[in-house]
Design a protein around this motif. Structure first.
Motif, PDB file in Angstrom:
ATOM      1  N   GLY A 195      86.857  44.933  25.296  1.00 26.15           N
ATOM      2  CA  GLY A 195      86.023  46.073  24.915  1.00 26.15           C
ATOM      3  C   GLY A 195      86.843  47.338  24.769  1.00 26.15           C
ATOM      4  O   GLY A 195      86.634  48.130  23.831  1.00 26.15           O
ATOM      5  N   MET A 196      87.800  47.522  25.669  1.00 27.04           N
ATOM      6  CA  MET A 196      88.641  48.722  25.598  1.00 27.04           C
ATOM      7  C   MET A 196      89.497  48.698  24.332  1.00 27.04           C
ATOM      8  O   MET A 196      89.682  49.723  23.682  1.00 27.04           O
ATOM      9  N   PHE A 240      82.260  43.789  17.410  1.00 20.80           N
ATOM     10  CA  PHE A 240      81.959  43.393  18.789  1.00 20.80           C
ATOM     11  C   PHE A 240      81.753  41.888  18.896  1.00 20.80           C
ATOM     12  O   PHE A 240      81.265  41.389  19.906  1.00 20.80           O
ATOM     13  N   SER A 255      91.122  45.539  28.443  1.00 14.25           N
ATOM     14  CA  SER A 255      90.141  44.477  28.222  1.00 14.25           C
ATOM     15  C   SER A 255      89.740  44.463  26.749  1.00 14.25           C
ATOM     16  O   SER A 255      90.061  45.395  25.998  1.00 14.25           O
ATOM     17  N   THR A 285      79.205  43.882  27.634  1.00 17.40           N
ATOM     18  CA  THR A 285      80.135  44.829  27.021  1.00 17.40           C
ATOM     19  C   THR A 285      79.621  45.231  25.645  1.00 17.40           C
ATOM     20  O   THR A 285      79.698  46.390  25.242  1.00 17.40           O
ATOM     21  N   ARG A 286      79.107  44.263  24.962  1.00 17.72           N
ATOM     22  CA  ARG A 286      78.604  44.459  23.615  1.00 17.72           C
ATOM     23  C   ARG A 286      77.515  45.530  23.578  1.00 17.72           C
ATOM     24  O   ARG A 286      77.559  46.456  22.771  1.00 17.72           O
ATOM     25  N   LEU A 331      83.100  40.054  21.962  1.00 18.09           N
ATOM     26  CA  LEU A 331      82.841  40.632  23.288  1.00 18.09           C
ATOM     27  C   LEU A 331      81.667  39.928  23.972  1.00 18.09           C
ATOM     28  O   LEU A 331      80.782  39.384  23.321  1.00 18.09           O
ATOM     29  N   ASP A 332      81.659  39.969  25.300  1.00 14.36           N
ATOM     30  CA  ASP A 332      80.527  39.400  26.024  1.00 14.36           C
ATOM     31  C   ASP A 332      79.303  40.308  25.856  1.00 14.36           C
ATOM     32  O   ASP A 332      79.420  41.489  25.519  1.00 14.36           O
ATOM     33  N   HIS A 352      76.931  47.786  25.724  1.00 11.49           N
ATOM     34  CA  HIS A 352      77.547  49.036  26.116  1.00 11.49           C
ATOM     35  C   HIS A 352      78.236  49.688  24.919  1.00 11.49           C
ATOM     36  O   HIS A 352      78.075  50.880  24.655  1.00 11.49           O
ATOM     37  N   MET A 353      78.989  48.869  24.181  1.00  6.14           N
ATOM     38  CA  MET A 353      79.714  49.369  23.017  1.00  6.14           C
ATOM     39  C   MET A 353      78.755  49.842  21.941  1.00  6.14           C
ATOM     40  O   MET A 353      79.036  50.817  21.233  1.00  6.14           O
ATOM     41  N   ARG A 393      87.481  49.808  21.470  1.00  6.91           N
ATOM     42  CA  ARG A 393      87.301  51.267  21.475  1.00  6.91           C
ATOM     43  C   ARG A 393      88.517  51.969  20.919  1.00  6.91           C
ATOM     44  O   ARG A 393      88.400  52.934  20.167  1.00  6.91           O
TER      45      ARG A 393
END
Ligand SMILES: Nc1ncnc2c1ncn2[C@@H]1O[C@H](COP(=O)(O)OP(=O)(O)O)[C@@H](O)[C@H]1O
Ligand SMILES: [Mg+2]
Lengths: 314, 268
Positions: B152-153, B176, B150, B183-184, B179-180, B186-187, B156
């Motif tokens: 986000g992955m 980021f 994905s 996810t954002r 990213l949504d 989280h990151m 990373r």
């Protein structure tokens, strides 16, 4: 976690199956087309034969559509049966064996032509990547090189090959000259698509390489060449067909015996004594063309299977 | 803005920009004054965000630090050396909005790439790449190809790759941005965790005010045409957690940054 692993493996397995199914579908479609083609041929032949003298006054049927007979359009069944017959009285080998031998001879010429064309084309593409000036200076000449008719170069190359290759550690054979003629055609698509492909590398990835202080060579090997592969495979398919064309035309205009070109020339000059032979040998050339492109396609499938282009359904 | 010292920069200074200007297409009709006399000093171990409207020169500033472009005037020092020398010494890692992963390489091979270029031994390379995958919490994805991940992955992995050779400085340009929101956030937590664990200096370009405030010790607010530093705001929210985003201090800092941005806007 394990399930995620398994899911992705299942997806990979599914994609592989999909790819095989697509391959099979392709072959089936190809064969279906072949049948349709044969039917159309036979159908028109029957139609053309049925045009009689009374109809020659008819506007379209008589005037425009040519009449046919076994000489202009030999029956398909004859072409097939002829393959099993010796092409001339004093030989015991069937025509199929002649065509197969000639095809192999031509294949060898084309294969070397393809290989050297690939190397030369890539070298030129990398050279053009090095500098804008080289690219600007060189590309018009590359284009011009392809407009020179092959019939003009072929005899020169053959003579030059037999006269001035004495310094080589092996004896120069005429077919090697034909390989050079094929090279002359194959390097071009590789060079042109190669430079486009090398330049297609993602600019962000290029900056990344710069930030790692990567050398030019590293950038080329690790980024630009892999990025160019999809472009190169398109070029390789073109080069494969063109290498066969180059080999056949090279044989004919260079007067080199042993290959398909000479065979086709022979059967063309003695067409009236056996039309199916010419058709059969031309088909030999077609099969050879399909075979070499097939080889490239299979290689592409394995090399590119990891990539998006290679493994998603499209 | 801190006073700069050209002579013997202290060990705690990672990036030092001294009256840096950048003009693109100098002398041509399409000349752009991207940056105008920027003075900026970034201390070792800080998390600095560059924020501003699109086109105000954030990326250009970051790229100057990474020696991907050079100043028209002024000097850029990284770890006391010229930015170019720092690049050759591999003093920094980079991550962009597009992950820039090589799709023909597996995740682990992507992370190994910089190490491979530096001539690392294969075993050490694998070992380090595995460590990095642990750090970005993707230990089981080493043998996957980027297309199987994905967004986000992928980011990373890009961060793992940027950190693989342990550079002290990490330059990130809207990593980021694509990213949504979920996810954002989280990151953001993960990047903070990495920062705390490793003590890197991070320069982070963003145009999201909450993101800048949540992540940084220091938010550098930029104004456009020509790009200038409009405000330099320190943020002290202590250790970030889930409640931080709802704390009064968080909102106060957001307001401060927003006003700095708006002030410049009306002052143009
Ligand atoms: N390579 C370039 N050539 C010409 N102009 C550029 C180039 N890179 C950036 N610019 C210009 O410089 C200004 C700042 O760009 P940039 O640093 O990308 O802004 P930001 O990242 O804040 O959106 C913009 O006006 C942009 O058009
Ligand atoms: Mg930008």
């Amino acid at each position: 976690m394990v399930t995620r692993e398994e899911t992705s493996r299942a997806i990979a397995r599914h994609e592989r199956k999909e790819a095989i199914r697509r391959g099979v579908r392709r072959v089936v479609v190809f064969l279906a087309f072949l049948v349709v083609l044969a039917l159309v041929y036979t159908g028109y032949k029957a139609f053309g034969e049925s045009i009689n003298d009374a109809q020659t006054e008819w506007p379209v049927v008589g005037r425009v559509l040519p009449r046919t007979n076994d000489l202009t359009m030999p029956p398909i069944i004859d072409m097939i049966t002829e393959l099993g017959q010796p092409p001339q009285r004093n030989s015991s080998k069937p025509l199929a064996a002649f065509i197969a031998e000639a095809s192999l001879f031509t294949f060898r010429e084309a294969a070397f032509g393809f290989f050297f064309g690939m190397v030369l084309g890539l070298a030129l593409a990398i050279l053009m990547l090095r500098s804008r000036w080289i690219e600007r200076g060189l590309s018009p000449y590359l284009v011009a090189s392809q407009t020179v008719p092959l019939v003009a170069i072929a005899p020169i190359v053959v003579i030059w090959g037999s006269k001035s290759m004495g310094w080589l550690p092996f004896v120069w054979q005429p077919w090697m000259s034909v390989s050079i003629i094929a090279t002359y055609l194959t390097f071009f698509p590789v060079a042109m698509n190669g430079i486009r492909g090398l330049k297609s590398a993602d600019p962000a990835a290029m900056e990344l390489m710069r930030s790692y202080a990567a050398s030019r060579r590293q950038t080329l090997m690790k980024l630009q060449l892999p990025a160019a592969l999809p472009y190169l495979f398109v070029a390789f398919k073109l080069a494969a067909t063109v290498s066969i064309v180059g080999a056949i035309v090279g044989e004919i205009s260079g007067g080199v015996t042993g290959g398909l070109g000479r065979l086709i020339l022979d059967y063309a000059s003695r067409y009236t004594t056996g039309p199916p032979r010419l058709y059969a040998s031309v088909m030999g050339a077609a099969v050879l063309g399909i075979a070499v492109v097939g080889m490239v396609t299979v290689t592409e499938f394995f090399v590119m299977s990891k990539r998006r282009e290679g493994s998603t359904t499209s | 803005m801190t006073e700069h010292e050209t002579q013997s920069p202290s060990i705690t200074t990672t990036v030092e920009l001294d009256s840096v200007s950048k003009v693109f297409n100098l002398g041509k009709p399409n000349e752009v004054h991207a940056l105008d006399s920027i003075d900026l000093t970034i201390n070792n171990g800080t998390f600095v965000s560059l924020i501003g409207a699109s086109g105000c020169g954030k990326s250009t500033l970051l790229r100057l630090m990474g020696a991907l472009t050079h100043p028209t005037e002024g000097s850029v020092l990284v770890n006391g050396k010229s930015a170019d020398q720092a690049r050759l010494d591999r003093d920094y890692g980079m991550a962009f909005q597009t992950s820039g992963l090589f799709e023909w390489r597996t995740v682990i091979q992507n992370i190994e790439l910089p190490l491979q270029l530096m001539g690392w031994d294969k075993v050490l390379r694998k070992e380090r790449a595995r460590e990095m995958l642990e750090l970005v919490k993707l230990p089981e994805f080493g043998d996957h190809y980027p297309r199987e991940l994905s967004g986000g992955m992928k980011q990373r992995v890009a961060i793992a790759r940027a950190l693989s050779f342990h550079p002290q400085l990490l330059l990130m340009d809207e990593p980021f941005g694509a990213l949504d929101e979920m996810t954002r956030e989280h990151m953001q937590m993960e990047v903070l965790e990495i920062w705390e664990k490793t003590g890197k200096t991070i320069v982070f370009v963003t145009h999201s005010i909450p993101e800048a405030v949540f992540l940084s010790n220091r938010v550098v607010v930029m104004s456009p045409r020509p790009g200038r530093i409009a405000a330099d705001i320190s943020v002290s929210l202590g250790k970030r957690d889930f409640d931080t985003r709802e704390s009064q201090a968080f909102f106060d800092s957001i307001t401060e940054v927003r006003e700095a941005l708006r002030f410049k806007e009306s002052n143009r």
